[in-house]
Scaffold this motif. Structure first.
Motif, mmCIF file in Angstrom:
data_model
loop_
_atom_site.group_PDB
_atom_site.id
_atom_site.type_symbol
_atom_site.label_atom_id
_atom_site.label_comp_id
_atom_site.label_asym_id
_atom_site.label_seq_id
_atom_site.Cartn_x
_atom_site.Cartn_y
_atom_site.Cartn_z
ATOM 1 N N PHE A 139 0.827 -1.196 0.000
ATOM 2 C CA PHE A 139 0.000 0.000 0.000
ATOM 3 C C PHE A 139 0.868 1.256 0.000
ATOM 4 C CE2 PHE A 139 -2.168 -3.502 1.952
ATOM 5 C CZ PHE A 139 -3.434 -3.463 1.377
ATOM 6 N N ALA A 140 0.306 2.344 -0.452
ATOM 7 C CA ALA A 140 0.994 3.639 -0.418
ATOM 8 C C ALA A 140 0.963 4.190 1.000
ATOM 9 C CB ALA A 140 0.318 4.617 -1.364
ATOM 10 N N SER A 141 2.033 4.840 1.380
ATOM 11 C CA SER A 141 2.100 5.510 2.674
ATOM 12 C C SER A 141 1.159 6.710 2.661
ATOM 13 C CB SER A 141 3.532 5.981 2.931
ATOM 14 O OG SER A 141 3.564 6.875 4.012
ATOM 15 N N GLU A 142 0.600 7.005 3.811
ATOM 16 C CA GLU A 142 -0.235 8.203 3.951
ATOM 17 C C GLU A 142 0.574 9.461 3.650
ATOM 18 O OE1 GLU A 142 -3.553 8.529 4.676
ATOM 19 O OE2 GLU A 142 -3.740 6.345 4.564
ATOM 20 N N LYS A 143 1.910 9.378 3.775
ATOM 21 C CA LYS A 143 2.791 10.524 3.545
ATOM 22 C C LYS A 143 2.824 10.953 2.079
ATOM 23 C CE LYS A 143 5.932 9.066 7.185
ATOM 24 N NZ LYS A 143 7.258 8.504 7.429
ATOM 25 N N ASN A 144 2.549 10.023 1.172
ATOM 26 C CA ASN A 144 2.619 10.361 -0.259
ATOM 27 C C ASN A 144 1.697 9.460 -1.063
ATOM 28 O OD1 ASN A 144 4.244 8.058 -0.033
ATOM 29 N ND2 ASN A 144 6.108 9.260 -0.086
ATOM 30 N N LEU A 145 0.417 9.727 -0.944
ATOM 31 C CA LEU A 145 -0.590 8.944 -1.652
ATOM 32 C C LEU A 145 -0.588 9.256 -3.148
ATOM 33 C CD1 LEU A 145 -3.526 9.281 0.895
ATOM 34 C CD2 LEU A 145 -2.226 7.209 0.383
ATOM 35 N N PRO A 146 -0.738 8.231 -3.983
ATOM 36 C CA PRO A 146 -0.874 8.474 -5.426
ATOM 37 C C PRO A 146 -2.276 9.015 -5.717
ATOM 38 C CG PRO A 146 -1.123 6.138 -4.954
ATOM 39 C CD PRO A 146 -0.789 6.819 -3.649
ATOM 40 N N PRO A 147 -2.509 9.482 -6.945
ATOM 41 C CA PRO A 147 -3.846 9.990 -7.288
ATOM 42 C C PRO A 147 -4.945 8.964 -7.010
ATOM 43 C CG PRO A 147 -2.288 10.497 -9.032
ATOM 44 C CD PRO A 147 -1.574 9.611 -8.057
ATOM 45 N N SER A 148 -4.660 7.675 -7.222
ATOM 46 C CA SER A 148 -5.607 6.607 -6.904
ATOM 47 C C SER A 148 -4.820 5.333 -6.630
ATOM 48 C CB SER A 148 -6.589 6.384 -8.063
ATOM 49 O OG SER A 148 -5.935 5.752 -9.140
ATOM 50 N N ASP A 149 -5.477 4.347 -6.023
ATOM 51 C CA ASP A 149 -4.809 3.075 -5.724
ATOM 52 C C ASP A 149 -4.244 2.418 -6.980
ATOM 53 O OD1 ASP A 149 -5.343 3.283 -3.035
ATOM 54 O OD2 ASP A 149 -7.048 1.905 -3.058
ATOM 55 N N GLU A 150 -4.914 2.599 -8.098
ATOM 56 C CA GLU A 150 -4.495 1.973 -9.347
ATOM 57 C C GLU A 150 -3.145 2.501 -9.847
ATOM 58 O OE1 GLU A 150 -7.785 3.243 -9.050
ATOM 59 O OE2 GLU A 150 -8.373 1.223 -8.425
ATOM 60 N N ASN A 151 -2.740 3.676 -9.406
ATOM 61 C CA ASN A 151 -1.489 4.267 -9.873
ATOM 62 C C ASN A 151 -0.250 3.663 -9.220
ATOM 63 O OD1 ASN A 151 -3.513 6.922 -10.052
ATOM 64 N ND2 ASN A 151 -2.194 6.559 -11.813
ATOM 65 N N LEU A 152 -0.403 2.989 -8.085
ATOM 66 C CA LEU A 152 0.722 2.305 -7.456
ATOM 67 C C LEU A 152 0.625 0.841 -7.860
ATOM 68 C CD1 LEU A 152 3.205 2.576 -5.637
ATOM 69 C CD2 LEU A 152 1.734 1.963 -3.700
ATOM 70 N N MET A 153 1.613 0.397 -8.629
ATOM 71 C CA MET A 153 1.569 -0.944 -9.205
ATOM 72 C C MET A 153 2.802 -1.745 -8.838
ATOM 73 S SD MET A 153 0.203 0.326 -12.876
ATOM 74 C CE MET A 153 1.046 1.868 -12.629
ATOM 75 N N ALA A 154 2.656 -3.059 -8.927
ATOM 76 C CA ALA A 154 3.757 -3.966 -8.628
ATOM 77 C C ALA A 154 3.736 -5.115 -9.623
ATOM 78 C CB ALA A 154 3.606 -4.512 -7.208
ATOM 79 N N MET A 155 4.906 -5.724 -9.794
ATOM 80 C CA MET A 155 4.979 -6.942 -10.592
ATOM 81 C C MET A 155 5.985 -7.883 -9.948
ATOM 82 S SD MET A 155 7.237 -6.173 -14.057
ATOM 83 C CE MET A 155 6.697 -7.687 -14.773
ATOM 84 N N GLU A 156 5.697 -9.163 -10.033
ATOM 85 C CA GLU A 156 6.616 -10.176 -9.545
ATOM 86 C C GLU A 156 7.598 -10.525 -10.652
ATOM 87 O OE1 GLU A 156 4.408 -12.900 -6.341
ATOM 88 O OE2 GLU A 156 3.557 -13.098 -8.355
#
Length: 179
Positions: A139-156
């Motif tokens: 999850f994004a830190s409250e200190k620097n939230l992206p515009p929406s959850d979808e903008n922070l992505m991950a890949m294995e």
């Protein structure tokens, strides 16, 4: 096109390249991204082999950095941050970004990293296998939230590579990214 690590004598050129590219976007003036490149190189998270440029006919047309990224102050040698990603204005939409990201992802996988985190446009990054980070318990830190959850992505990068990794992404480890 050819991909290779940045040479130390190219550092300033790359910072200016990144500044110019982001300065032509609607969401940035390039100052933050230029500062981020410099700051990544000064931190212990920097991996010189993953500070990469793409050349065509001897001219740099793209650049990106993959660097170590702690998740909740852990896993800093397992997970990478992808940022910033820059393609020369006259080479955008010509496959340069796709080429360099595929090559960089393959290199990170060969080096044994478990995953990559990126904040960006999901429509672009999903093509490479990135998914919303919350699917992995990141999850994004409250200190620097992206515009929406979808903008922070991950890949294995390997099967179940992020299975035991969860927590918070706090980009404020970089002064340039503090809100």
């Amino acid at each position: 096109m050819k991909i290779r690590p940045v040479k130390k004598e190219e550092y300033r050129y790359i910072e200016d390249f990144v500044f110019e590219i982001f300065g032509h976007t609607t969401f940035s003036d390039g100052v933050i991204e230029k500062a981020l490149v410099r700051e990544i190189r000064e931190k212990p998270y920097y991996i010189p082999q993953l500070d990469l440029v793409v050349e065509e006919e001897g001219k740099i047309i793209g650049h990106f950095i993959l660097s170590n990224l702690p998740i909740s102050h852990r896993h800093e040698h397992e997970i990478l941050m992808l940022s910033p990603v820059s393609v020369a204005i006259n080479k955008q939409r010509h496959g340069v970004g796709t080429f360099m990201l595929k090559e960089g992802i393959a290199l990170a996988e060969e080096m044994g990293f478990k995953g990559i985190i990126v904040a960006g446009d999901p429509r672009y990054y999903q093509r490479f296998g990135f998914r919303t980070s919350t699917e992995f318990g990141i999850f994004a830190s409250e200190k620097n939230l992206p515009p929406s959850d979808e903008n922070l992505m991950a890949m294995e990068l390997c099967e179940n590579g992020m299975g035991n990794i969860s927590g918070e992404v706090d980009y404020s480890i970089y002064r340039a990214l503090r809100n």
